[in-house]
Design a protein around this motif. Sequence first.
Motif, short mmCIF file in Angstrom:
data_model
loop_
_atom_site.label_atom_id
_atom_site.label_comp_id
_atom_site.label_asym_id
_atom_site.label_seq_id
_atom_site.Cartn_x
_atom_site.Cartn_y
_atom_site.Cartn_z
N ARG A 129 1.86 -1.41 -13.09
CA ARG A 129 1.51 -1.48 -11.67
C ARG A 129 2.59 -2.21 -10.87
O ARG A 129 2.95 -1.79 -9.78
CB ARG A 129 0.17 -2.19 -11.50
CG ARG A 129 -0.79 -1.41 -10.65
CD ARG A 129 -2.12 -2.07 -10.63
NE ARG A 129 -2.03 -3.46 -10.22
CZ ARG A 129 -2.96 -4.37 -10.52
NH1 ARG A 129 -4.01 -4.02 -11.20
NH2 ARG A 129 -2.82 -5.60 -10.11
N PHE A 139 5.64 0.18 -10.41
CA PHE A 139 5.47 1.29 -9.47
C PHE A 139 5.12 0.80 -8.06
O PHE A 139 5.39 1.50 -7.09
CB PHE A 139 4.44 2.28 -9.99
CG PHE A 139 4.96 3.12 -11.11
CD1 PHE A 139 5.96 4.06 -10.87
CD2 PHE A 139 4.50 2.97 -12.40
CE1 PHE A 139 6.48 4.82 -11.90
CE2 PHE A 139 5.01 3.72 -13.44
CZ PHE A 139 6.00 4.66 -13.18
N SER A 140 4.52 -0.37 -7.96
CA SER A 140 4.19 -0.88 -6.63
C SER A 140 5.44 -1.22 -5.84
O SER A 140 5.44 -1.21 -4.62
CB SER A 140 3.33 -2.14 -6.74
OG SER A 140 2.07 -1.79 -7.26
N ILE A 172 8.11 0.45 -5.69
CA ILE A 172 8.87 1.64 -5.27
C ILE A 172 8.41 2.10 -3.89
O ILE A 172 7.22 2.07 -3.59
CB ILE A 172 8.69 2.76 -6.32
CG1 ILE A 172 9.37 2.34 -7.63
CG2 ILE A 172 9.27 4.07 -5.82
CD1 ILE A 172 9.04 3.20 -8.80
N SER A 173 9.37 2.50 -3.06
CA SER A 173 9.02 2.86 -1.68
C SER A 173 8.17 4.13 -1.65
O SER A 173 8.17 4.93 -2.57
CB SER A 173 10.29 3.07 -0.86
OG SER A 173 10.87 4.29 -1.24
N ASN A 174 7.46 4.29 -0.53
CA ASN A 174 6.51 5.39 -0.40
C ASN A 174 7.12 6.75 -0.68
O ASN A 174 6.51 7.61 -1.29
CB ASN A 174 5.92 5.40 1.00
CG ASN A 174 4.92 4.28 1.18
OD1 ASN A 174 4.33 3.83 0.21
ND2 ASN A 174 4.77 3.81 2.41
N ARG A 175 8.37 6.93 -0.22
CA ARG A 175 9.00 8.23 -0.36
C ARG A 175 9.11 8.62 -1.83
O ARG A 175 8.99 9.78 -2.19
CB ARG A 175 10.39 8.19 0.30
CG ARG A 175 11.22 9.45 0.14
CD ARG A 175 10.67 10.57 1.01
NE ARG A 175 11.40 11.81 0.85
CZ ARG A 175 11.02 12.79 0.04
NH1 ARG A 175 9.94 12.64 -0.69
NH2 ARG A 175 11.71 13.91 -0.03
N PHE A 206 7.42 7.05 -4.42
CA PHE A 206 6.31 6.57 -5.25
C PHE A 206 5.70 7.69 -6.09
O PHE A 206 5.67 7.61 -7.33
CB PHE A 206 5.24 5.93 -4.35
CG PHE A 206 3.97 5.60 -5.07
CD1 PHE A 206 3.94 4.62 -6.05
CD2 PHE A 206 2.79 6.26 -4.77
CE1 PHE A 206 2.77 4.31 -6.72
CE2 PHE A 206 1.61 5.96 -5.44
CZ PHE A 206 1.61 5.00 -6.40
N GLU A 207 5.26 8.75 -5.44
CA GLU A 207 4.63 9.84 -6.18
C GLU A 207 5.62 10.48 -7.14
O GLU A 207 5.28 10.82 -8.27
CB GLU A 207 4.10 10.91 -5.22
CG GLU A 207 2.83 10.50 -4.54
CD GLU A 207 2.13 11.69 -3.88
OE1 GLU A 207 2.59 12.83 -4.03
OE2 GLU A 207 1.12 11.46 -3.20
N LEU A 211 6.19 8.26 -10.22
CA LEU A 211 4.98 8.29 -11.06
C LEU A 211 4.92 9.60 -11.85
O LEU A 211 4.66 9.61 -13.05
CB LEU A 211 3.75 8.16 -10.15
CG LEU A 211 2.52 7.47 -10.70
CD1 LEU A 211 2.84 6.06 -11.14
CD2 LEU A 211 1.43 7.46 -9.67
N HIS A 212 5.20 10.68 -11.13
CA HIS A 212 5.19 12.01 -11.74
C HIS A 212 6.22 12.09 -12.87
O HIS A 212 5.91 12.54 -13.98
CB HIS A 212 5.50 13.05 -10.66
CG HIS A 212 5.39 14.47 -11.12
ND1 HIS A 212 4.23 15.02 -11.57
CD2 HIS A 212 6.32 15.44 -11.21
CE1 HIS A 212 4.44 16.28 -11.91
NE2 HIS A 212 5.71 16.56 -11.71
N TRP A 219 7.66 9.65 -14.59
CA TRP A 219 7.28 8.80 -15.72
C TRP A 219 6.21 9.46 -16.56
O TRP A 219 6.30 9.53 -17.78
CB TRP A 219 6.82 7.44 -15.20
CG TRP A 219 5.96 6.67 -16.15
CD1 TRP A 219 4.64 6.41 -16.01
CD2 TRP A 219 6.35 6.05 -17.38
NE1 TRP A 219 4.17 5.68 -17.07
CE2 TRP A 219 5.20 5.44 -17.93
CE3 TRP A 219 7.55 5.97 -18.07
CZ2 TRP A 219 5.21 4.76 -19.13
CZ3 TRP A 219 7.55 5.27 -19.29
CH2 TRP A 219 6.41 4.68 -19.80
N PHE A 250 9.70 17.55 -5.12
CA PHE A 250 9.45 16.56 -4.08
C PHE A 250 10.49 16.62 -2.97
O PHE A 250 10.61 15.70 -2.17
CB PHE A 250 9.39 15.15 -4.69
CG PHE A 250 8.10 14.88 -5.40
CD1 PHE A 250 6.98 14.51 -4.69
CD2 PHE A 250 8.01 15.03 -6.76
CE1 PHE A 250 5.78 14.28 -5.33
CE2 PHE A 250 6.81 14.80 -7.41
CZ PHE A 250 5.69 14.42 -6.70
#
Lengths: 160, 354
Positions: free
Chosen positions: B183, B186-187, B189-192, B194-195, B198-199, B201, B351
Amino acid sequence: MKKIPDNAEKIIEDKELLKFLLSIEIFNNLTKPERKNLRKYIYVRNFKKAEIVFKKGYPDVVFYVVKSGKLKVYLDKGEGDMEVNILQSKDFVGEMALFMNENRTASVTALEDSVLLAISKRDFTEFIAKFPRAGTKILYKLGAILCEHIMKLNNKISGE
Amino acid sequence: MERPKLIRLILFILSVLLIIASILFYQHIISYLIVAFIIAYLLSPIINYAEIYNISRTVSILIVYVILAVLLVIISNVVIPQLVNQTVDFFNVLTSVIEQDDPFSIHSLQIKGLSEFIRSLESKFPSIEVDNELKNLLDRDKFNSLIGQIPLFFKSIVNLIAFLIVVPVITFFVLKDERYFIRTIFSSISNRYFEFSLHLWEEIESSFGKFFRALLIETLLVAAMSIAGLLILKIPNAIILGLFCGLTNPIKYFGPFIGAIPTMLIILLGPTPDIYVFYAAIVFIIVQQVDSLILFPWLVGKSMNMHPLWVLLTVIAGGYAFGILGMIFAVPVVFLIKTVIVVSHKSLKQFEII
């Protein structure tokens, strides 16, 4: 003067977050230990006004619950955006990602500074597998909500 | 430049410098960290599984530690002496055969080149060890440098003890607060991204992690089956021979043959009748069939989709570059690199980052 916490993770105390989870429809009958376990899977994300959360066509990775703020769900059309929905506190988006292996069907942008709670799809399935009792409760709630959506759509169609 | 941006830039540079400094400062700790992470990664499914039954992570980690400690004690007291005995045995058999000069025996015909090699080694080895070492010891400067090495020796012992204590402690915390670490990373990492991150990883972890764990289990099962088969045949040194078969099994195509060589040598050279070569071959064929028809499809199966030609070339290249260890690790490493490249390329496109 704007006061936007750069790292909401620190600002939002766990206690407050656990309380907030209780007010969300799909999580409201979880016990406290269950919510504490769920908390371990939640990322707190801060979005500024006009920031894009995700766009149509991106892979479905994360499921969001709106903690505060306002966001719009829209479809990108050539001439302009077609607004589909407005999300406010306690609404959620991306729940379809939990059941289907598809890409995002719409885009989401923040209309004002917002705080979202994010749970990754894989973590969510892991949580359900690990805590089946809590998982069943959440899935039942989700099922009920999706049924409600269908009812609403049915009413809309028959009403027109 | 706006002020907040400037401040951000300065903070960013400072944190990069801090990271570099800490890497330099903690150099020795990094190897500990890597070992701890690998152990934690292998153990985490067990801990996660225990959590289903409401066993807290701390308790289950401690249970796993106790079990591992017991296993370690058993291994160091029972298996390792036996292993050493068997290894010594193995070489005794080899040398005893070499020493008997029977030109009509198939054994010594096969071994002739080897025996000359070992003899030459034997004739060279004592002279180096006794004469030169003694002379070196008497040499004053060398003697002094030897004394100078004693602190180094103690340092390495201290390092070993630190390693034995620090690694389990790091592993404990990584395992216990696994979610917290994930957490935190990943927390930040900037919003752009983030997904996207996560994907990335999740995809890499699910395909490579599955493959890696499956390979490990496959290796253990093949070793167990080989040991069982050889024990049934009452072939001496069954444990070490079976372990070797398991260890070489991940080498695609060549592994089973390489693994069988020591067993065949032991049978041909030792007291066991030569016909046992045939029986051992049957055991290995059965083990290989079970592995390739049941274990591999069931465990590794679709998790590795590399063309057989690439696998073959990778194994050969690994063998040329790093010997037998290279052959064992070449395919997993190349598979990891391939997964990272393919998955990141795909996600970057999905993305809309590239």
